[in-house]
Design a protein around this motif. Structure first.
Motif, mmCIF file in Angstrom:
data_model
loop_
_atom_site.group_PDB
_atom_site.id
_atom_site.type_symbol
_atom_site.label_atom_id
_atom_site.label_comp_id
_atom_site.label_asym_id
_atom_site.label_seq_id
_atom_site.Cartn_x
_atom_site.Cartn_y
_atom_site.Cartn_z
ATOM 1 N N VAL A 19 -1.729 25.503 -0.737
ATOM 2 C CA VAL A 19 -0.701 25.228 -1.727
ATOM 3 C C VAL A 19 0.361 24.334 -1.101
ATOM 4 C CG1 VAL A 19 0.500 27.399 -1.167
ATOM 5 C CG2 VAL A 19 1.019 26.205 -3.290
ATOM 6 N N PHE A 20 0.702 23.281 -1.846
ATOM 7 C CA PHE A 20 1.846 22.460 -1.463
ATOM 8 C C PHE A 20 2.775 22.384 -2.670
ATOM 9 C CE2 PHE A 20 3.867 18.122 -1.248
ATOM 10 C CZ PHE A 20 4.865 18.522 -0.374
ATOM 11 N N LEU A 21 3.938 22.955 -2.536
ATOM 12 C CA LEU A 21 4.964 22.935 -3.580
ATOM 13 C C LEU A 21 6.226 22.347 -2.970
ATOM 14 C CD1 LEU A 21 5.772 23.760 -6.476
ATOM 15 C CD2 LEU A 21 6.434 25.994 -5.563
ATOM 16 N N GLU A 22 6.666 21.217 -3.518
ATOM 17 C CA GLU A 22 7.852 20.562 -2.983
ATOM 18 C C GLU A 22 9.036 21.523 -2.905
ATOM 19 O OE1 GLU A 22 7.336 16.095 -4.949
ATOM 20 O OE2 GLU A 22 8.444 17.668 -5.992
ATOM 21 N N ASP A 23 9.827 21.425 -1.847
ATOM 22 C CA ASP A 23 11.127 22.070 -1.903
ATOM 23 C C ASP A 23 12.090 21.107 -2.597
ATOM 24 O OD1 ASP A 23 11.999 20.201 0.008
ATOM 25 O OD2 ASP A 23 11.886 21.614 1.676
ATOM 26 N N ARG A 24 13.321 21.524 -2.797
ATOM 27 C CA ARG A 24 14.244 20.701 -3.582
ATOM 28 C C ARG A 24 14.535 19.369 -2.909
ATOM 29 N NH1 ARG A 24 14.588 20.686 -8.644
ATOM 30 N NH2 ARG A 24 14.544 22.968 -8.550
ATOM 31 N N VAL A 25 14.634 19.362 -1.574
ATOM 32 C CA VAL A 25 14.885 18.099 -0.879
ATOM 33 C C VAL A 25 13.678 17.174 -1.018
ATOM 34 C CG1 VAL A 25 15.468 17.010 1.324
ATOM 35 C CG2 VAL A 25 16.479 19.214 0.713
ATOM 36 N N ASP A 26 12.464 17.727 -0.921
ATOM 37 C CA ASP A 26 11.262 16.928 -1.181
ATOM 38 C C ASP A 26 11.360 16.274 -2.549
ATOM 39 O OD1 ASP A 26 9.606 17.303 1.093
ATOM 40 O OD2 ASP A 26 8.981 19.267 0.383
ATOM 41 N N ASN A 27 11.686 17.096 -3.544
ATOM 42 C CA ASN A 27 11.658 16.622 -4.918
ATOM 43 C C ASN A 27 12.697 15.546 -5.187
ATOM 44 O OD1 ASN A 27 12.717 17.280 -8.043
ATOM 45 N ND2 ASN A 27 10.494 17.127 -7.763
ATOM 46 N N THR A 55 0.845 -1.195 0.000
ATOM 47 C CA THR A 55 0.000 0.000 0.000
ATOM 48 C C THR A 55 0.876 1.239 0.000
ATOM 49 O OG1 THR A 55 -1.749 -1.147 1.201
ATOM 50 C CG2 THR A 55 -1.811 1.244 1.210
ATOM 51 N N TRP A 56 0.594 2.123 -0.917
ATOM 52 C CA TRP A 56 1.354 3.368 -1.069
ATOM 53 C C TRP A 56 0.427 4.528 -0.728
ATOM 54 C CZ3 TRP A 56 2.141 6.271 -6.214
ATOM 55 C CH2 TRP A 56 3.100 7.285 -6.054
ATOM 56 N N ARG A 57 0.783 5.301 0.289
ATOM 57 C CA ARG A 57 -0.072 6.399 0.732
ATOM 58 C C ARG A 57 0.669 7.724 0.669
ATOM 59 N NH1 ARG A 57 -4.852 5.276 3.166
ATOM 60 N NH2 ARG A 57 -5.332 3.090 3.621
ATOM 61 N N CYS A 58 -0.087 8.809 0.816
ATOM 62 C CA CYS A 58 0.530 10.138 0.738
ATOM 63 C C CYS A 58 1.446 10.405 1.922
ATOM 64 C CB CYS A 58 -0.526 11.224 0.593
ATOM 65 S SG CYS A 58 -1.653 11.393 2.004
ATOM 66 N N LEU A 59 1.186 9.763 3.054
ATOM 67 C CA LEU A 59 2.053 9.838 4.224
ATOM 68 C C LEU A 59 2.198 8.430 4.802
ATOM 69 C CD1 LEU A 59 0.534 12.966 6.044
ATOM 70 C CD2 LEU A 59 2.645 12.914 4.704
ATOM 71 N N THR A 85 0.514 12.279 -8.239
ATOM 72 C CA THR A 85 -0.709 12.427 -7.445
ATOM 73 C C THR A 85 -0.461 12.812 -5.996
ATOM 74 O OG1 THR A 85 -0.647 10.034 -7.084
ATOM 75 C CG2 THR A 85 -2.075 10.846 -8.849
ATOM 76 N N LYS A 86 0.723 12.537 -5.470
ATOM 77 C CA LYS A 86 0.963 12.748 -4.044
ATOM 78 C C LYS A 86 0.794 14.209 -3.635
ATOM 79 C CE LYS A 86 4.968 11.385 -2.765
ATOM 80 N NZ LYS A 86 6.021 10.413 -2.514
ATOM 81 N N PRO A 87 1.428 15.181 -4.313
ATOM 82 C CA PRO A 87 1.213 16.589 -3.914
ATOM 83 C C PRO A 87 -0.246 17.032 -4.067
ATOM 84 C CG PRO A 87 3.203 16.375 -5.226
ATOM 85 C CD PRO A 87 2.486 15.072 -5.329
ATOM 86 N N LEU A 88 -0.919 16.555 -5.129
ATOM 87 C CA LEU A 88 -2.333 16.890 -5.316
ATOM 88 C C LEU A 88 -3.170 16.362 -4.152
ATOM 89 C CD1 LEU A 88 -4.861 17.746 -6.944
ATOM 90 C CD2 LEU A 88 -4.705 15.527 -8.112
ATOM 91 N N VAL A 89 -2.924 15.125 -3.751
ATOM 92 C CA VAL A 89 -3.688 14.520 -2.669
ATOM 93 C C VAL A 89 -3.408 15.238 -1.345
ATOM 94 C CG1 VAL A 89 -3.934 12.431 -1.267
ATOM 95 C CG2 VAL A 89 -3.961 12.282 -3.780
ATOM 96 N N ILE A 90 -2.153 15.557 -1.092
ATOM 97 C CA ILE A 90 -1.823 16.269 0.151
ATOM 98 C C ILE A 90 -2.505 17.626 0.185
ATOM 99 C CG2 ILE A 90 0.066 17.431 1.369
ATOM 100 C CD1 ILE A 90 1.838 15.029 0.626
ATOM 101 N N ALA A 91 -2.417 18.389 -0.908
ATOM 102 C CA ALA A 91 -3.047 19.710 -0.934
ATOM 103 C C ALA A 91 -4.555 19.599 -0.839
ATOM 104 C CB ALA A 91 -2.640 20.446 -2.211
#
Length: 817
Positions: free
Chosen positions: A286-294, A105-109, A268-274
Motif C-alpha cells: 500500500v502506498f497512500l500519500e501523506d499530506r506533504v506528498d499530496n 520524460t516524467w517518471r514515478c521517481l 498514475t504515480k501512486p499506482l505505479v509505485i505500489a
C-alpha cells in the motif's frame, strides 16, 4: 472514419413527465459512509500488507550525484529500497501528453536530476509506514544544486535556467488561434479595454490523499490494484505500459475517491509505485500519500496563469471581440498538454454574443510541481478573466454592470448557438437566471445599503457575474491543438449493465470509479427507477473492475450524469424490448398491443391483463420452454453510450467543432465588506442561481454548489501554493496553506432555472463544477466594487490581506510595507 459535418445538430428530444428524476431523495450511499463502511484505501489495509514511503527532494532543481541506501536496506523490517535509477529499469515513463517524450520524460521517481521541491527520489517498502519513514531518514543523497526558475514569465526569457535541457527552452507550447474577424472588430471598436491579470495556483485538498494497494501474483503475472483514481478504464493500457505488464493482466478495482475535485483525475504515480513495489517484494503493498506528498508531489496542482487581455467594446456597451494572450505555468512536467485551455475555449465568450476571439496560449515549464486538474480544469479561470473584463468595461463606460450583461446575452431563440470557436451552446435563458439572482440576492436593497455604508466610511461591495459551466467533454479537445495530432481520439463513452433477477430486483453495474462526489449510486438508482417505476432505494448498484469491463471514461468535465443517463436509458430500452416480447407470449397478444405502465406491460385498454416486470423476469429465468427458441433465458442488457453531440474540428483549426455542447449557466451575487485597515474581506450575503438543465437530485446538486462555492471562496481569498524566489514550497502543510472553514463560508441562498437540453436524456446538463466556476470571479468583482471609491482595482488572486493592503496603500500614495 466517418466525419460528422461540423454544423450538424442532433435531433431534438421530447421530455415527458417524470416521477423520480427531479426529486430530492436521500443518497443511497449514505448508510455505508455514515457507518464507516465506505471502503476507502485506508479502510482496505490488512495485516500482512507492506507499506511504501517516498523520499522527496529538498531542492527545486539539482543533479543527483549519488544515493547511499546501505543503512536503510540493513534496517529490520525493510523489504526493498528503490532509487529512481532502479525504478527506471523496472518501469517506463508515466503517461503524459506533453512535448517531445524523448526530451521530456516524467517518471514515478527522479532519475538523474530533480526538478521541484518534493519530487520523489527513493521509495522504501517496510512492515509499516513508521518503519518506512525511519528508513528514509537513513538514506544519504548528494545533490548538486542548480539555479531554479519559478516565475512563468521569466521562465520564457532567454538565459533562464532550463527545466529540461534537452528541450532547449522552457516554452513547451506556443500557438495563436483566430476565430472570426478579430482585426475588424477591434478596428471598428469605440473602446478597447485592457488589463493584465494574475491567477495563482491552488488545488483540491481531499480528505483522503491519493493512494493504491497493489497485489502482484507472480504465478499468473496478474496485478490487482485498488486505487482512488477517478479515471482508469479508458486509459488502462497506459498505466499497464508504464508497469510493463499486458493490459489484460491489470485489474483496477474502484475505491471511493475520498475527495477529489479533479485532483484524482487519472492519477498514475501512486499506482505505479505500489505496483512496482509489489512486483519486487511479491506481497501486497500500500502506498497512500501523506499530506506533504499530496501537496508537494501530487499529479494535480491547479491552473497558474498570467493574462494580457483586450476587449473591444462599443459605446452602447456591445461587446465585439476578445484578444487573449496567456502564459500558463505547468510546472516541471506537462501531463495533459494544454487541455486546460480547451475547457476555456469551450466557453471563452461566456454567455455573450462576442463575435471574435484571438487566443494565444504559451505553456511555460518551471521548477514547480506539475499542473493537473482542479474543479473547472481551466474554464473557471476563463470565467474570472472574462467577467473581470466585462466589469471593467462597464466602469469605463460608466454603465450599470447589470445592463451591460443583459445587453449582450445570447437570447433563447438563438439556441443552439455556435460561439466563434465552433463549440455549440445547446440551450439557455440567461436573462431569467439574472432576474432571479437579482431578486434572490436583494440586489436593489444592497445597493441602497452600500450607499449608506459609504457615508459612514465603510466599504461594501456587490459582485455580479454571469458565467458558463460547460459539461460533457468530447475527446477532440485534447488533440485539436495540433495540426497533426498523435492520437486523434474521438470516443469518450460510459457504460451500464442492468440485470433483472428472477424476483424482479434490478442491479446496475457501473464501470467508472466508485464515489467521487456526485452520488453516482443515487443518481443511477433514480434513473433506473424512472425507467422501471420502482423505488430508487430498491435498486442495487455494484461496480465492475477494469478487467473485462465495458468501456468507460469516468468523471471529469461534469459529464457523468448525462453519460450514465444515456447508458441507463439505452440498457433499459433493450430490457423493455425483450420484456415486451416475453410479455406478448405470456399474454398471447401482439407486442404492439402492449404498453408499459406502472412497472409492467399491459394490454392497451385492458388494465386487468398485465404482467409486472417481476412476472416477466421469473418466467425468463426459470421457464425457457415457455418462449420461442430465439428468446434466451435471463433479463440482462448493457449499453455503451457515446458522446451524443460531437463534430470534428476544421483542418486549419479556425473552427474547433462541437466538443462541449451542454452548457450550464449561473449568476452569482455576493456582498462583501472590506476592512481597509487590515485587508480583511467579510462576506455578508451570497446568492447563486444556476441552470443545469433538468435537475436529477436538487439536494445533491445543492451540495455541489455549496461545496464548489466554498472552494471558490478559498481560491479568491485564501488558497495558494506559494513558491519563494528560490523555488522552495512554503505552503507544504495546512499550517501555511489556508483553507476557508465553516466560519468563512456564508449561508448561501440557492435557486435554479431549468432550461432542459434538447439533446440529452431527460434534458440533463452537468453541474458538478458549479460554484467554483463562478465564485472567484464574483468575489473579485465584489471586492473591486467595494474599493472603487479608493481607485483600487485588484487583478490578482487570491486577494489576501497583504495584497489588498498593498493595493490600498499604493492608491493612497503611501510607500509599500
Amino acid at each position: 472514419m466517418t466525419i460528422i459535418e461540423r454544423r450538424d445538430v442532433p435531433p431534438a428530444r421530447t421530455h415527458g413527465p417524470r416521477r423520480w428524476v427531479g426529486q430530492s431523495i436521500r443518497r443511497v450511499e449514505d448508510p455505508k459512509f455514515l457507518r464507516g463502511r465506505g471502503g476507502y484505501i485506508a479502510d482496505l489495509v490488512r495485516p500482512g500488507m507492506l507499506h511504501a514511503a517516498v523520499l522527496r527532494s529538498p531542492y527545486p532543481h539539482a543533479r543527483i550525484v549519488s544515493i547511499d541506501t546501505t543503512a536503510a536496506e540493513a534496517m529490520p523490517g525493510v523489504y526493498a529500497v528503490v532509487t529512481g535509477a532502479q525504478a527506471a529499469e523496472l518501469t517506463d515513463p508515466l503517461p503524459d501528453f506533453g512535448p517531445d517524450p524523448a526530451k521530456h520524460t516524467w517518471r514515478c521517481l527522479a532519475v538523474d536530476k530533480v526538478r521541484y521541491v518534493g519530487e520523489g527520489v527513493v521509495v522504501v517498502v517496510a512492515d509499516d509506514r513508521y518503519l518506512a519513514e525511519d528508513a528514509l531518514a537513513l538514506i544519504e543523497v548528494e545533490y548538486d544544486p542548480l539555479p531554479a526558475v519559478v516565475d512563468p514569465v521569466r521562465a520564457l526569457d532567454a538565459g533562464a535556467p532550463l527545466v529540461h535541457e534537452a528541450l532547449g527552452a522552457n516554452l513547451a507550447y506556443d500557438r495563436t488561434f483566430d476565430f472570426g474577424d478579430v482585426d475588424a472588430d477591434f478596428a471598428e471598436a469605440d473602446l478597447v479595454v485592457r488589463d493584465r491579470l494574475r491567477w495563482h495556483r491552488s488545488g483540491g485538498q481531499p480528505l483522503e490523499t491519493v493512494g493504491a494497494i497493489a497485489d502482484f501474483d507472480p504465478s499468473t503475472g496478474q496485478l490487482t490494484a485498488h486505487t482512488n483514481s477517478l479515471s482508469f478504464t479508458s486509459y488502462l493500457f497506459m498505466a499497464a505500459a508504464t508497469l510493463r505488464i499486458p493490459a489484460n493482466k491489470l485489474d483496477i478495482r474502484q475505491v471511493p475517491a475520498g475527495g477529489s475535485f479533479g485532483s484524482k483525475l487519472f492519477v498514475t504515480k501512486p499506482l505505479v509505485i505500489a505496483g512496482m513495489c509489489s512486483r519486487i517484494v511479491g506481497r501486497p503493498v500500500v502506498f497512500l500519500e501523506d499530506r506533504v506528498d499530496n501537496i508537494s508531489n501530487c499529479d494535480h496542482h491547479g491552473s497558474d496563469r498570467v493574462y494580457d487581455v483586450e476587449l473591444a467594446v462599443m459605446r452602447d456597451g456591445t461587446l465585439r471581440g476578445l484578444r487573449i494572450d496567456t502564459i500558463d505555468d505547468y510546472g516541471a512536467y506537462i501531463q495533459f498538454g494544454v487541455g486546460h485551455h480547451g475547457n476555456a475555449l469551450a466557453q471563452v465568450t461566456g454567455p455573450y454574443t462576442i463575435g471574435s476571439v484571438r487566443y494565444r496560449v504559451r505553456a511555460a515549464l518551471t521548477n514547480k510541481n506539475q499542473q493537473g486538474a482542479y474543479r473547472g480544469f481551466g474554464s473557471e479561470v476563463n470565467n474570472w478573466m472574462l467577467e473581470q473584463m466585462v466589469d471593467k468595461a462597464a466602469r469605463e463606460l460608466r454603465m450599470d454592470p447589470v445592463e451591460i450583461r443583459r445587453r449582450n446575452f445570447i437570447q433563447p431563440a438563438q439556441f443552439p448557438y455556435f460561439i466563434p470557436t465552433g463549440n455549440a451552446y445547446d440551450s439557455g435563458d440567461y436573462e431569467a437566471v439574472l432576474e432571479r439572482a437579482l431578486e434572490l440576492g436583494e440586489y436593489d436593497r444592497w445597493r441602497a445599503e452600500q450607499a449608506r455604508a459609504r457615508e459612514e466610511g465603510r466599504y461594501l461591495g456587490i459582485g455580479l457575474i454571469t458565467a458558463q459551466e460547460r459539461s460533457v467533454f468530447s475527446a477532440t479537445e485534447f488533440w485539436f491543438w495540433f495540426d497533426e495530432p498523435g492520437a486523434p481520439v474521438t470516443s469518450m463513452p460510459e457504460s451500464v449493465t442492468l440485470n433483472v433477477d428472477a424476483t424482479g430486483g434490478i442491479t446496475a453495474t457501473l464501470y467508472s470509479c466508485a464515489f467521487w462526489g456526485n452520488s453516482p449510486e443515487t443518481m443511477v438508482a433514480q434513473l433506473v427507477a424512472e425507467e422501471f417505476d420502482c423505488e430508487p432505494h430498491d435498486v442495487s448498484i455494484v461496480y465492475h473492475g477494469s478487467q473485462g469491463g465495458l468501456p468507460a471514461t469516468g468523471p471529469g468535465g461534469s459529464r457523468t450524469t448525462v453519460m450514465l443517463a444515456g447508458a441507463v436509458e439505452g440498457a433499459s430500452a433493450k430490457i423493455k424490448a425483450k420484456a415486451r416480447r416475453a410479455a406478448s407470449e405470456l399474454l398471447e397478444v401482439d407486442p404492439d398491443d402492449l404498453e408499459w405502465t406502472e412497472g409492467g406491460f399491459q394490454v392497451r385498454g385492458v388494465p386487468d391483463r398485465r404482467k409486472s416486470l417481476g412476472d416477466i423476469a421469473i418466467a425468463l429465468h426459470l421457464f425457457k420452454h415457455t418462449f420461442p427458441e430465439d428468446i434466451e433465458s435471463g433479463l440482462e442488457e448493457s449499453k455503451v453510450f457515446d458522446h451524443p453531440w460531437t463534430t470534428m474540428p476544421s483542418a486549419d483549426r479556425s473552427d474547433l467543432g462541437v466538443f462541449y455542447p451542454f452548457m450550464g449557466h449561473a449568476c452569482h451575487v455576493p456582498v462583501v465588506e472590506v476592512d481597509v485597515a487590515t485587508g480583511e474581506v467579510r462576506i455578508l450575503a451570497y446568492a447563486a442561481v444556476h441552470d443545469c438543465g433538468t435537475l436529477v437530485n436538487p439536494r445533491s446538486l445543492a451540495g455541489h454548489i455549496v461545496g464548489g462555492t466554498a472552494q471558490g471562496i478559498g481560491t479568491a481569498l485564501y488558497e495558494e501554493f506559494v513558491y519563494d524566489d528560490h523555488g522552495q514550497l512554503v505552503t507544504s502543510s495546512f499550517l501555511d496553506y489556508t483553507i476557508p472553514s465553516a466560519m468563512e463560508v456564508p449561508e448561501l441562498r440557492i435557486d435554479h432555472v431549468e432550461t432542459p437540453s434538447p439533446y440529452t436524456p431527460h434534458g440533463i446538463k452537468g453541474g458538478g463544477e458549479g460554484g467554483r466556476m463562478m465564485a472567484p470571479a464574483a468575489l473579485n468583482v465584489a471586492v473591486n466594487d467595494a474599493l472603487a471609491p479608493l481607485g483600487v482595482r485588484v487583478t490578482e488572486l487570491p486577494m489576501t490581506p497583504d495584497r489588498l493592503r498593498a493595493a490600498i496603500r499604493a492608491a493612497e500614495g503611501a510607500p509599500p510595507g
